[in-house]
Write a protein that holds these residues in place. Structure first.
Motif, PDB file in Angstrom:
ATOM      1  N   ALA A 280      17.169  24.125  41.174  1.00  0.00           N
ATOM      2  CA  ALA A 280      18.301  24.361  40.275  1.00  0.00           C
ATOM      3  C   ALA A 280      18.364  23.243  39.249  1.00  0.00           C
ATOM      4  CB  ALA A 280      19.594  24.413  41.076  1.00  0.00           C
ATOM      5  N   TYR A 281      18.577  23.600  37.978  1.00  0.00           N
ATOM      6  CA  TYR A 281      18.484  22.547  36.953  1.00  0.00           C
ATOM      7  C   TYR A 281      19.427  22.713  35.770  1.00  0.00           C
ATOM      8  CZ  TYR A 281      15.817  25.388  33.512  1.00  0.00           C
ATOM      9  OH  TYR A 281      15.422  26.317  32.588  1.00  0.00           O
ATOM     10  N   LEU A 282      20.224  23.753  35.740  1.00  0.00           N
ATOM     11  CA  LEU A 282      21.092  23.977  34.581  1.00  0.00           C
ATOM     12  C   LEU A 282      22.292  23.026  34.583  1.00  0.00           C
ATOM     13  CD1 LEU A 282      21.193  27.894  34.499  1.00  0.00           C
ATOM     14  CD2 LEU A 282      19.620  26.363  33.304  1.00  0.00           C
ATOM     15  N   PRO A 283      22.866  22.734  33.412  1.00  0.00           N
ATOM     16  CA  PRO A 283      24.043  21.859  33.322  1.00  0.00           C
ATOM     17  C   PRO A 283      25.333  22.623  33.652  1.00  0.00           C
ATOM     18  CG  PRO A 283      23.407  22.558  31.133  1.00  0.00           C
ATOM     19  CD  PRO A 283      22.371  23.128  32.070  1.00  0.00           C
ATOM     20  N   VAL A 284      25.361  23.180  34.854  1.00  0.00           N
ATOM     21  CA  VAL A 284      26.454  24.069  35.249  1.00  0.00           C
ATOM     22  C   VAL A 284      27.781  23.323  35.343  1.00  0.00           C
ATOM     23  CG1 VAL A 284      27.279  25.587  37.087  1.00  0.00           C
ATOM     24  CG2 VAL A 284      24.883  25.649  36.409  1.00  0.00           C
ATOM     25  N   GLU A 285      27.754  22.118  35.888  1.00  0.00           N
ATOM     26  CA  GLU A 285      29.006  21.370  36.032  1.00  0.00           C
ATOM     27  C   GLU A 285      29.639  21.105  34.668  1.00  0.00           C
ATOM     28  OE1 GLU A 285      29.080  17.789  38.209  1.00  0.00           O
ATOM     29  OE2 GLU A 285      28.969  18.773  40.173  1.00  0.00           O
ATOM     30  N   ASP A 286      28.851  20.777  33.670  1.00  0.00           N
ATOM     31  CA  ASP A 286      29.391  20.509  32.335  1.00  0.00           C
ATOM     32  C   ASP A 286      30.148  21.727  31.804  1.00  0.00           C
ATOM     33  OD1 ASP A 286      28.225  18.007  32.433  1.00  0.00           O
ATOM     34  OD2 ASP A 286      26.491  18.568  31.212  1.00  0.00           O
ATOM     35  N   ILE A 287      29.558  22.892  31.991  1.00  0.00           N
ATOM     36  CA  ILE A 287      30.202  24.119  31.506  1.00  0.00           C
ATOM     37  C   ILE A 287      31.452  24.419  32.312  1.00  0.00           C
ATOM     38  CG2 ILE A 287      29.882  26.606  31.179  1.00  0.00           C
ATOM     39  CD1 ILE A 287      26.853  25.967  30.854  1.00  0.00           C
ATOM     40  N   ALA A 288      31.354  24.295  33.634  1.00  0.00           N
ATOM     41  CA  ALA A 288      32.509  24.573  34.482  1.00  0.00           C
ATOM     42  C   ALA A 288      33.667  23.625  34.185  1.00  0.00           C
ATOM     43  CB  ALA A 288      32.102  24.468  35.952  1.00  0.00           C
ATOM     44  N   ARG A 289      33.363  22.348  33.966  1.00  0.00           N
ATOM     45  CA  ARG A 289      34.426  21.396  33.629  1.00  0.00           C
ATOM     46  C   ARG A 289      35.096  21.759  32.305  1.00  0.00           C
ATOM     47  NH1 ARG A 289      30.807  17.357  35.753  1.00  0.00           N
ATOM     48  NH2 ARG A 289      31.620  16.537  37.731  1.00  0.00           N
ATOM     49  N   THR A 290      34.304  22.226  31.351  1.00  0.00           N
ATOM     50  CA  THR A 290      34.879  22.634  30.067  1.00  0.00           C
ATOM     51  C   THR A 290      35.868  23.770  30.270  1.00  0.00           C
ATOM     52  OG1 THR A 290      32.906  21.958  28.848  1.00  0.00           O
ATOM     53  CG2 THR A 290      34.344  23.577  27.788  1.00  0.00           C
ATOM     54  N   ILE A 291      35.488  24.760  31.072  1.00  0.00           N
ATOM     55  CA  ILE A 291      36.349  25.927  31.296  1.00  0.00           C
ATOM     56  C   ILE A 291      37.594  25.535  32.085  1.00  0.00           C
ATOM     57  CG2 ILE A 291      36.490  28.193  32.390  1.00  0.00           C
ATOM     58  CD1 ILE A 291      33.412  28.407  31.944  1.00  0.00           C
ATOM     59  N   ILE A 292      37.410  24.735  33.125  1.00  0.00           N
ATOM     60  CA  ILE A 292      38.527  24.420  34.032  1.00  0.00           C
ATOM     61  C   ILE A 292      39.407  23.305  33.489  1.00  0.00           C
ATOM     62  CG2 ILE A 292      39.045  23.433  36.314  1.00  0.00           C
ATOM     63  CD1 ILE A 292      36.636  25.119  37.350  1.00  0.00           C
ATOM     64  N   HIS A 293      38.804  22.214  33.046  1.00  0.00           N
ATOM     65  CA  HIS A 293      39.612  21.089  32.573  1.00  0.00           C
ATOM     66  C   HIS A 293      39.872  21.149  31.071  1.00  0.00           C
ATOM     67  CE1 HIS A 293      39.391  19.372  36.528  1.00  0.00           C
ATOM     68  NE2 HIS A 293      38.064  19.361  36.493  1.00  0.00           N
ATOM     69  N   GLY A 294      38.893  21.618  30.318  1.00  0.00           N
ATOM     70  CA  GLY A 294      39.087  21.706  28.875  1.00  0.00           C
ATOM     71  C   GLY A 294      40.013  22.839  28.480  1.00  0.00           C
ATOM     72  N   LEU A 295      39.766  24.041  29.031  1.00  0.00           N
ATOM     73  CA  LEU A 295      40.612  25.201  28.713  1.00  0.00           C
ATOM     74  C   LEU A 295      41.842  25.284  29.598  1.00  0.00           C
ATOM     75  CD1 LEU A 295      38.056  28.122  28.157  1.00  0.00           C
ATOM     76  CD2 LEU A 295      39.239  26.758  26.437  1.00  0.00           C
ATOM     77  N   GLY A 296      41.741  24.734  30.819  1.00  0.00           N
ATOM     78  CA  GLY A 296      42.849  24.841  31.760  1.00  0.00           C
ATOM     79  C   GLY A 296      42.815  26.110  32.591  1.00  0.00           C
ATOM     80  N   TYR A 297      41.612  26.656  32.812  1.00  0.00           N
ATOM     81  CA  TYR A 297      41.502  27.876  33.613  1.00  0.00           C
ATOM     82  C   TYR A 297      41.925  27.625  35.049  1.00  0.00           C
ATOM     83  CZ  TYR A 297      39.478  31.579  36.439  1.00  0.00           C
ATOM     84  OH  TYR A 297      39.308  32.600  37.353  1.00  0.00           O
ATOM     85  N   GLU A 298      42.682  28.580  35.609  1.00  0.00           N
ATOM     86  CA  GLU A 298      43.026  28.600  37.026  1.00  0.00           C
ATOM     87  C   GLU A 298      42.812  30.022  37.536  1.00  0.00           C
ATOM     88  OE1 GLU A 298      46.997  27.213  37.572  1.00  0.00           O
ATOM     89  OE2 GLU A 298      46.581  25.205  36.794  1.00  0.00           O
ATOM     90  N   GLY A 299      42.253  30.153  38.706  1.00  0.00           N
ATOM     91  CA  GLY A 299      42.037  31.489  39.242  1.00  0.00           C
ATOM     92  C   GLY A 299      40.792  31.538  40.106  1.00  0.00           C
ATOM     93  N   TYR A 300      40.280  32.735  40.291  1.00  0.00           N
ATOM     94  CA  TYR A 300      39.102  32.907  41.132  1.00  0.00           C
ATOM     95  C   TYR A 300      37.859  32.296  40.490  1.00  0.00           C
ATOM     96  CZ  TYR A 300      40.915  35.760  44.941  1.00  0.00           C
ATOM     97  OH  TYR A 300      41.568  36.185  46.067  1.00  0.00           O
TER      98      TYR A 300
END
Length: 337
Positions: A280-300
């Motif tokens: 596994a090698y994609l920058p998945v955490e960077d994208i997830a942090r943007t969605i969750i902390h940057g946008l403020g997403y909450e949910g499933y």
């Protein structure tokens, strides 16, 4: 609920090899609180129940009832039904009309499953069969959104870019379509693989990356935070992928003539997050942090997977995939949430 883990039924094994009820049991046993139901799983469940290789609408609805009961018994929520394929932007308007009739059944299925969300992946039919006119694409999607809005309860539609979609292959393009559709029950599914797989990764390149991968991803994530209304993010999927040892071009074991390299890669070589032993090698955490902390997403948060490992035979497959998925979720909780 702030964050809860979910998994797609197909991520636990192929429909024709692994029983759907057993997959639901293993998902719940591992600790998942939600599940995305893949239509193919439902179709095979209907075949098993009816003994008919071409199940009727009544058979499909009966299977949906049983799946809902199984999920309730396991304390697991159906967070969505997917994928409603090859719908928007068709040049063949007769086929578009036939798919509207199909959507009528899908709306009934969603109700029977107890879910309020249907996912639509962006069309990846050959370009000669599609228009790139965003007004036509948005009008088609507005039509199904209005059908969903007439239901009680209202059915939502989560539109998703695939990194190999013919025209709508980035989150930016999905967001433009969502704005044009302009319906409260029409939003997005954001998938870390499909985001990274277009702007950052290239399985056909010897490096596994696009020429300006890091800089382009950084700019894309900055745009996401500035532009996207988080209320339009209906749910997210977090998933990684293997770096190919050799470029995915003709001669590679995963290559299929006429199929985009990114699609072949997706079908064979996704991984759950943090599976470095699987490359596994994609920058998945960077994208997830943007969605969750940057946008403020909450949910499933759905731990999605497509992989050749799903086609292995044996009862251990759903067990193993459920265990891998929940292990990824637990690390994700520690690292990101």
């Amino acid at each position: 609920m702030k964050y809860q883990p979910a998994i797609m039924s197909a991520s636990l094994g192929r429909a024709w090899l692994h029983n759907l009820n057993y997959k639901i049991e293993q998902a719940a046993k591992a600790g998942f609180k939600g599940i995305e139901i893949f239509y193919e799983d439902l179709d095979y469940a209907a075949r098993e129940i009816s003994g008919n290789d071409s199940p009727s609408a009544v058979d499909i609805l009966s299977a949906a009832d049983r799946v809902h009961e199984a999920c309730q018994a396991q304390g697991i929520e159906v967070i969505g039904l997917q994928p409603f394929l090859f719908y928007e932007g068709l040049k063949d308007r007769d086929q578009q009309a036939r798919l509207i009739e199909k959507m009528k059944l899908w709306l009934q299925i969603a109700k029977r499953l107890g879910t309020n969300t249907i996912q639509i992946p962006a069309n990846f039919l050959p370009a000669e069969q599609l228009t790139d006119d965003l007004d036509v694409i948005a009008a088609d999607l507005r039509q199904v959104a209005d059908m969903g809005a007439a239901e009680s309860p209202v059915v939502r539609f989560a539109y998703e870019n695939l990194c190999w979609s013919t025209y709508i292959d980035t989150w930016e393009k999905v967001w433009e379509v969502v704005k044009r559709v302009d319906r409260p029950n029409f939003g997005m599914c954001l998938d870390t693989f499909n985001i990274a797989g277009r702007v950052w990764a290239d399985p056909a390149d010897v490096t596994g990356r696009t020429p300006n991968a890091d800089a382009d991803l950084k700019l894309s994530m900055e745009r996401m935070v500035k532009e996207v209304d988080v209320t339009k993010v209906f749910y997210i999927q977090v998933v990684d992928a293997e770096r190919m040892e050799t470029p995915l071009i003709p001669g590679h074991p995963f290559h299929v003539d006429g199929q985009p390299a990114r699609m072949s890669w997706s079908r064979n070589a996704r991984t759950f997050m943090y599976e470095k032993d699987r490359d596994a090698y994609l920058p998945v955490e960077d994208i997830a942090r943007t969605i969750i902390h940057g946008l403020g997403y909450e949910g499933y948060v759905s731990m999605e997977l497509f992989s050749r490992t799903m086609a292995e035979t044996g009862q251990y497959v759903p067990d193993e995939h459920a265990a891998r998925g929940i292990a990824a979720w637990k690390t994700f909780q520690r690292n990101v949430l």
